[in-house]
Write an enzyme that holds these catalytic residues in place. Structure first.
Site: not given
Length: 817
Positions: A586, A667-669
């Protein structure tokens, strides 16, 4: 530290100093005298004589010829330091000796050289310590200054509220402790909401700021927080809402949710190819020029030996091209004194092992390797190697025919040949005249959610074009490139063979790590293989070790996968925005992404106006992420990569920003999920159960759509920025000011009365996450300036490269006594 052998304590031995040499001379057996008992002057020049303080006791260099002499020296009960090193003429150790002890040892032929340190050094150290303590106390008596970087509350997932605060202290030492207290809503007493000690955040050995390790759950939304320091500093600030109001929901005809399982790269690529065929008027496939190495391996087999070392063979052809059909047997003849031999029938290799006079096996691993590589028929099929450079001295054991295998587990529907990477280009006009956006996923193979995110975005754009006006505007006004899987080979391997595979499948370390047991250690980290801020430039966060998960490759852009990205951004120079989607944690980040560990020297930071643009855009983009199920990306996980994560040498966002000026995000999902039962945040991992992975893909696809909205607003921006000069402080002899703007923009200014241009000084950031710099002048100054936004619109229509004077002007007055 002292060894246990030096048990004669200094206070007793000093008191007996005069008697001690006699004791030594009576109790010791002789120590062999070196060939030169008194070393030449040049050899002892770096040493010195004791100052004579404290009876001349000093730490002395002692050289003995060998270990036996050292043992005898040890048996004396001398006060030896835990130090030992080989020198040209023996072994050097260090001993704490009185002048009498030194003389006694030298009389016995022991090579005692000069002093390393003595009590004079201790006195100097003590004086220095007293001075440092005094300075520390003096510094501690000065109140430190606290700068609040961020102070926000937010909700996430099930509506739970959280508090996040970041504060920088002017006292950077580890002894500084910050405590935060906050109210429980408007009109409530200070501290009524709770208090907490903040954590000191350091990176590469440098103090960054204090923060909460994770956001703190709170029952009510606080309005103000007070931070106090153990150094006396205190500050009270408002607490604002992070991300503002939830993003507006799409129209009632909008459709979403087009993925229902994890997909491998073959399926993903087939999916976007089918979309292009279904929507030919607004999409097309772009074939990238560099095919990957392919989901393929040579076939191998490994063989044990009686001495527990091994050798292995590797096919000359890939497994699917015939390598998997090769077999190797090691046969023991029954006859004594048999010679080592190799025979080949078709693809079956038989090694007849040598025997000794008693008919026992006499062939070593090295001998078998040499025989296989020396036999023309066998060497045409395989290459033999000892295990990881082992000498191969162990005797080989007989082995039945063993079929070589490439060890690949994917079904045959997954092609083994080099992979044709494809991008889906979406846009009504695809001539290059529209602003381009590059969305790409799965640089790292094990991140299974990320290709789903890109596929979901592609589906939403194409299937909503005819039914949703907002989507139609995006497709009409932008040129969108979507690459769902940058790393297809590694991703196939992750899905079918080794789920934690991060890299591609190209093996650059076959010479020393080519055995079958190492097959999960091969490959290049594609997001460390780019040419800006790379390992090869001295930046941190990548490895030169070919078996490391952060292996940067043998050279910058050595891999076809990374070259494909670069090719796309050069082939289509209209690309102005990019999003690299990874997992997990996140995060929402932007360049620069790398630094040199020594001094934490980062790549050049983006200018202040661009940084503000990143921050403003993040509010819109992260609100879109939150709109799906309520996930909030923490303020502490939003910002330039080094500020919130770590250095990533040679990453793709830096490549695109510094070489092409592409405004790029990462993004780091997979944000941590708050567990109400344990009151803890739980990480989700690279491959969460699909129910969670699905939600991550849905929410971050919403974020990708929001990036397209940001890009469209950029493309249509014709509004000029407005700015003001704001005086922030005065003294009797100076004034301090800064500039404010009504949108993210850069401010260029002069203080000498000259006309400002794009070469004039530019407003910078005051520090990491600290807002705009303050400018101090010591006399009344006429300031000239103008603002220019990210789209290139200039305040008042001023032409910096022209001759007009419609720039901003204001006098900053200093009333000197």
């Amino acid at each position: 530290m002292r060894t246990s052998l030096g048990k004669g304590r200094r206070h007793a031995r000093v008191a007996l100093a005069l008697a001690l040499p006699i004791t030594l001379s009576l109790s010791l057996s002789p120590i062999p005298v070196l060939a030169q008992p008194s070393p030449p002057v040049s050899e002892v020049a770096p040493d010195r004589q004791s100052s004579g303080e404290q009876n001349g006791v000093a730490l002395m260099r002692v050289v003995v010829p060998d270990e036996a002499a050292l043992d005898r020296l040890n048996s004396m009960g001398l006060d030896l330091a835990e130090y030992k090193k080989p020198v040209e003429d023996g072994i050097e150790v260090h001993a704490v000796l009185s002048p009498q002890e030194t003389k006694s040892l030298r009389d016995q032929g022991v090579d005692v050289r000069g002093a390393i340190s003595d009590q004079g050094d201790a006195a100097a150290n003590a004086a220095e310590r007293r001075s440092a303590i005094a300075e520390s106390k003096e510094a501690a008596s000065e109140t430190d200054t606290l700068t609040v970087l961020r102070s926000e509350w937010f909700t996430s997932l099930d509506g739970q509220r959280f508090l996040s605060i970041e504060v920088k202290s002017s006292a950077t030492g580890a002894e500084t402790v910050l405590t935060a207290a906050w109210d429980s809503g408007k009109g409530t007493p200070p501290g009524s909401g709770g208090t907490a000690t903040m954590s000191r955040f350091t990176d590469a050995g440098q103090y960054m700021y204090h923060r909460f390790t994770t956001p703190l759950p709170v029952d009510q939304a606080p309005t103000r927080a007070t931070i106090t320091s153990s150094g006396g500093g205190t500050v009270t600030v408002p607490v604002t809402k992070w991300l503002g109001e939830p993003r507006k929901s799409p129209g009632r005809h909008y459709v979403a949710d087009f993925v229902d399982h994890y997909m491998d790269p073959t399926e993903v690529t087939g999916r976007i190819t089918a979309l292009a065929k279904e929507f030919p008027k607004i999409s097309e496939i772009v074939d990238l020029p560099y095919k990957t190495n392919g989901y393929r391996r040579a076939a191998q087999a490994q063989f044990g030996t009686a001495a527990a070392s091994t050798f292995y063979v590797t096919s000359k052809t890939y497994g699917h091209e015939g390598g998997n059909d090769i077999s190797l047997a090691l046969v023991k003849p029954d006859a004594p004194s048999a010679a080592l031999g190799v025979t080949v029938t078709g693809k079956d290799i038989v090694v007849s092992l040598a025997t000794d006079a008693s008919a026992a096996i006499a062939s070593t691993a090295r001998q078998v390797v040499d025989a296989l590589n020396g036999a023309a028929a066998a060497s045409a099929l395989v290459t033999a190697s000892t295990y990881r450079g082992n000498a191969g001295a162990g005797l080989v054991a007989a082995a039945q025919a063993t079929r070589l295998t490439d060890n690949l587990k994917a079904p045959q529907a997954i092609k083994r040949e080099p992979f044709q990477v494809k991008a889906l280009r979406v846009g009504k006009s695809r001539t290059g005249a529209k602003t381009g956006v590059f969305l790409y996923c799965q640089e790292h193979a094990r991140e299974w959610v990320t290709p789903l995110t890109c596929v979901e975005t592609a589906e939403r754009l194409l299937r909503n074009y005819a039914r949703d006006a907002a989507t139609r505007k995006l497709v009409d006004d932008l040129d969108i490139f979507i690459m769902p899987t940058i790393n297809p080979d590694g991703a196939h391997y992750s899905m079918y063979d080794y789920n934690f595979q991060r890299r591609n499948m190209t093996n650059h370390c076959a010479a020393n790590l080519g055995d079958p047991a190492a097959r999960n250690a091969w490959g290049v980290d594609l997001n460390r293989n780019f040419s800006v801020g790379s390992l090869f430039d001295g930046y941190s966060g990548a490895s030169a070790n070919c078996s490391s998960d952060n292996y940067a490759g043998p050279a910058e852009l050595s891999e076809p996968e990374s070259r494909n990205e670069v090719w796309l951004t050069h082939k289509f120079p209209n690309i102005k925005f990019a999003m690299n989607t990874h997992s997990y944690g996140g995060y929402f980040m932007w360049p620069p992404g790398a630094y040199k560990a020594q001094g934490r020297e980062t790549l050049p930071r983006v200018d202040f106006g661009t940084e503000e643009y990143f921050w403003k855009s993040s509010g819109h983009i992260l609100s879109a992420v939150q709109s799906w199920r309520g996930t909030a990306i923490w303020p502490g996980r939003t910002g330039p990569v080094p500020d919130v994560l770590y250095s990533a040498a040679g990453n793709s966002a830096d490549e695109h920003w510094f070489n092409r000026g592409i405004i790029g995000w990462d993004f780091e999902v997979g944000a941590d999920v708050y567990n109400q039962a344990t009151k803890q945040f739980d990480p989700v991992g690279f491959q969460p159960p699909f129910a969670e992975g699905h939600e991550e893909a849905m929410e971050f696809s919403s974020g990708q759509i929001a990036i397209l909205e940001v890009a469209r607003a950029f493309a249509r921006d014709e509004e000029r920025p407005g700015s003001d000069l704001k005086v922030t402080g005065r003294t009797d002899t100076s004034a301090t000011f800064t500039f404010t703007v009504d949108e993210p923009a850069n401010v260029y200014y002069t203080l000498d009365g000259s006309r400002p241009t794009l070469n004039s000084p530019k407003l910078t950031a005051a520090g990491v996450r600290e807002g705009a710099q303050r400018i101090t002048v010591g006399k009344t100054t006429e300031v000239h300036w103008f603002a220019v936004d990210i789209a290139g619109n200039v305040e008042h229509g001023y032409k910096p490269d022209g001759h007009g004077n419609n720039y901003r002007k204001e006098r900053v007055v200093v009333r000197t006594p």
